[in-house]
Design a protein around this motif. Structure first.
Motif, PDB file in Angstrom:
ATOM      1  N   ALA A 115       0.848  -1.193   0.000  1.00 34.09           N
ATOM      2  CA  ALA A 115       0.000   0.000   0.000  1.00 34.09           C
ATOM      3  C   ALA A 115       0.881   1.240   0.000  1.00 34.09           C
ATOM      4  CB  ALA A 115      -0.928   0.009   1.213  1.00 34.09           C
ATOM      5  N   ASP A 125      -0.459   4.257   0.616  1.00 31.14           N
ATOM      6  CA  ASP A 125      -1.009   5.080   1.686  1.00 31.14           C
ATOM      7  C   ASP A 125      -0.500   4.561   3.035  1.00 31.14           C
ATOM      8  OD1 ASP A 125      -2.450   6.607   3.414  1.00 31.14           O
ATOM      9  OD2 ASP A 125      -4.404   5.781   2.903  1.00 31.14           O
ATOM     10  N   LEU A 163      -1.471   5.141   6.013  1.00 31.47           N
ATOM     11  CA  LEU A 163      -2.555   4.779   6.920  1.00 31.47           C
ATOM     12  C   LEU A 163      -3.117   3.403   6.573  1.00 31.47           C
ATOM     13  CD1 LEU A 163      -4.503   8.144   7.329  1.00 31.47           C
ATOM     14  CD2 LEU A 163      -2.839   7.102   8.874  1.00 31.47           C
ATOM     15  N   HIS A 164      -3.249   3.121   5.274  1.00 31.74           N
ATOM     16  CA  HIS A 164      -3.737   1.809   4.834  1.00 31.74           C
ATOM     17  C   HIS A 164      -2.735   0.724   5.224  1.00 31.74           C
ATOM     18  CE1 HIS A 164      -5.559  -0.765   1.335  1.00 31.74           C
ATOM     19  NE2 HIS A 164      -5.687  -1.326   2.530  1.00 31.74           N
ATOM     20  N   ARG A 175      -3.450  11.072  10.591  1.00 30.30           N
ATOM     21  CA  ARG A 175      -2.648  11.382   9.414  1.00 30.30           C
ATOM     22  C   ARG A 175      -1.225  10.903   9.639  1.00 30.30           C
ATOM     23  NH1 ARG A 175      -4.530  17.709   8.436  1.00 30.30           N
ATOM     24  NH2 ARG A 175      -6.768  17.295   8.331  1.00 30.30           N
TER      25      ARG A 175
END
Length: 294
Positions: A81, A83, A85-86, A194
């Protein structure tokens, strides 16, 4: 790191060597060939490190130390990933799945971008409850989130940026109760997670990764832990459409290899003993003596 690694290449008494780097620091972990060679290995390392002269001037002198053997059995790398956060969410899901297995009691998360809680205060909600943004900030810094950052203006509202806290989700942060009233933080603010603006701390196969270190608990079987971790990681990779859990380090392999060597040596030794006994004793007596040796 590179000059030190070159100096330590082929140091006597070394079995394995691996390096870890993070913003502001690094370490080189060397495994000794045996317990009896640890002190000798340390002396060789100290001598070679002292001889490295092309290190940056602002760098603190490297300090070789002996550390106790850690109980880490396996390291899993979660990748796939972009991202952060993902990626972190996937690592947390895999950690939860591992800890649900009764054979695994400790899983630590290493690497990845850290997470910040962004607390967005609603001025209208503050006015309705007779509070000020400064009061909420003081409350946060006093007890709720002790390391809360400074209050800044953002889009007409007030925003507090908080480094990662004990709470594990924005919903949990919003449930924190304000000490100056009966309100929860979520009554006057919204919280979002975040990624921190920092370099990725770990990579695997050239990709950003989060490592899960699985450790052995008291009385737990190393091979059983490794087998269950392999099965859970394979299931995670097969069911997640984006993320993959790969085995970055499996220290149970050394244990299996030693056990196989011990088993084969014992079997061959038993055959040799039985053969020698048969030369001098009746086979029935030789058999029972051989059986009684273990």
């Amino acid at each position: 790191m590179a000059p030190i690694e070159r100096a330590l290449d082929g140091v006597p008494g070394r079995k394995t060597m691996r390096s870890e780097v993070w913003p502001g620091g690094a370490e080189i972990i060397i495994q000794a060939e045996s317990v009896s060679t640890v002190e000798q290995l340390l002396r060789h390392v100290e001598a070679r490190v002292a001889g490295v002269s092309d290190l940056p001037s602002q760098m603190k002198p490297p300090r070789p130390i002996i550390i106790e053997p850690d109980p880490v059995v396996m390291e899993l790398a979660v990748t796939g990933a972009l991202d952060p956060l993902h990626l972190r969410d996937g690592a947390l899901r895999l950690r939860q799945a591992l800890l649900q297995d009764e054979t695994i009691s400790r899983v630590d998360i290493v690497g990845g971008n850290g997470i910040e809680w962004h607390v967005q205060i609603d001025p209208m909600a503050l006015a309705r409850h007779g509070l000020s943004a400064t009061q909420v900030q003081q409350d946060l810094m006093a007890g709720l989130l002790p390391e809360a950052g400074s209050l800044v203006s953002h889009g007409g509202n007030q925003q507090i940026v908080q480094p990662e806290a004990a709470a594990d989700s924005p919903a949990a942060v919003q449930e924190l109760r304000l000490s100056q009233s009966d309100l929860h933080l979520g009554d006057v603010a919204t919280v979002a997670a975040r990624p921190k603006r920092e370099q990725v701390l770990a990579t695997w196969d050239g990709k950003a990764a989060i490592l899960l270190r699985i450790a052995q608990g008291p009385g737990q079987d190393i091979m059983e832990i490794a087998d269950q971790a392999h099965a859970i990681a394979d299931h995670f990779s097969a069911t997640d459409p984006v993320l993959t859990a790969s085995v970055a380090d499996d220290r149970s392999r050394d244990f299996r290899s030693r056990l196989a060597t011990l088993t084969s040596s014992g079997f061959l030794g038993a055959l040799l003993v039985l053969g020698v006994l048969v030369l001098f004793l009746p086979w029935r007596s030789a058999w029972w003596i051989a059986v009684g040796i273990p």
